[in-house]
Scaffold this motif. Structure first.
Motif, PDB file in Angstrom:
ATOM      1  N   UNK A   4       4.869 -48.868 -37.145  1.00  0.00           N
ATOM      2  CA  UNK A   4       4.075 -49.127 -36.041  1.00  0.00           C
ATOM      3  C   UNK A   4       4.124 -48.060 -34.953  1.00  0.00           C
ATOM      4  N   UNK A   5       2.973 -47.535 -34.593  1.00  0.00           N
ATOM      5  CA  UNK A   5       2.755 -46.452 -33.674  1.00  0.00           C
ATOM      6  C   UNK A   5       2.476 -46.910 -32.278  1.00  0.00           C
ATOM      7  N   UNK A   6       2.959 -46.775 -31.184  1.00  0.00           N
ATOM      8  CA  UNK A   6       2.868 -47.507 -29.972  1.00  0.00           C
ATOM      9  C   UNK A   6       1.629 -46.181 -29.380  1.00  0.00           C
ATOM     10  N   UNK A  12       0.215 -42.301 -22.548  1.00  0.00           N
ATOM     11  CA  UNK A  12       1.007 -42.015 -21.439  1.00  0.00           C
ATOM     12  C   UNK A  12       1.665 -40.560 -21.344  1.00  0.00           C
ATOM     13  N   UNK A  13       2.481 -40.369 -22.507  1.00  0.00           N
ATOM     14  CA  UNK A  13       3.291 -39.133 -22.470  1.00  0.00           C
ATOM     15  C   UNK A  13       2.248 -37.962 -22.301  1.00  0.00           C
ATOM     16  N   UNK A  14       1.049 -38.042 -22.997  1.00  0.00           N
ATOM     17  CA  UNK A  14       0.117 -36.827 -23.010  1.00  0.00           C
ATOM     18  C   UNK A  14      -0.460 -36.653 -21.780  1.00  0.00           C
TER      19      UNK A  14
END
Length: 110
Positions: A4-6, A12-14
Motif C-alpha cells: 500500500x502506498x500512501x 506532501x513530501x513533494x
C-alpha cells in the motif's frame, strides 16, 4: 502480499521539497542581488582543473576583477541605501541557511 502506498504522504513530501527548493534558491539569489547593489560584487578566482573544458587566463581574471570594481564604483545608491542593501543581503543568506538547517533537521528527526 500487498503493498500500500500512501499517496497523500508522497504529495506532501513533494510539495515541501518544492517549496524548500524555491525558498533556498530565491533567498540565495536575492542575497546575491542585494550584495551587488550594495557595491560588494563577489569576484571568485577561477579554479584551474586539468580536465576543464575552458580555462580562464590570468588576463581574463584581471579583466573580470576590473569590471567588478568599476560596477561597484558606479552604484547610484547612497551610503545608507548601500548599508541597507548589505543588511538585506546578509538576512537573505541567513534565511537560506535556516531553510537548509530546517530541512536537515526534519530529515534527522523524522
Amino acid at each position: 502480499m500487498s503493498i500500500d502506498i500512501d499517496w497523500l504522504a508522497f504529495v506532501r513530501v513533494f510539495v515541501v521539497a518544492l517549496i524548500g527548493a524555491v525558498v533556498v534558491v530565491g533567498a540565495y539569489a536575492t542575497g546575491l542581488r542585494l550584495l551587488v547593489r550594495a557595491g560588494r560584487v563577489p569576484v571568485v578566482a577561477p579554479a584551474e582543473f586539468t580536465d576543464a573544458i575552458t580555462v580562464i587566463s590570468p588576463k581574463q581574471a584581471a579583466r573580470a576583477e576590473k569590471a567588478a570594481a568599476k560596477a561597484a564604483r558606479k552604484s547610484p545608491l547612497s551610503p545608507g541605501q548601500k548599508m541597507l542593501a548589505r543588511i538585506g543581503a546578509y538576512a537573505s543568506f541567513a534565511l537560506c541557511a535556516v531553510a537548509v538547517a530546517a530541512g536537515i533537521l526534519l530529515i534527522v528527526v523524522h
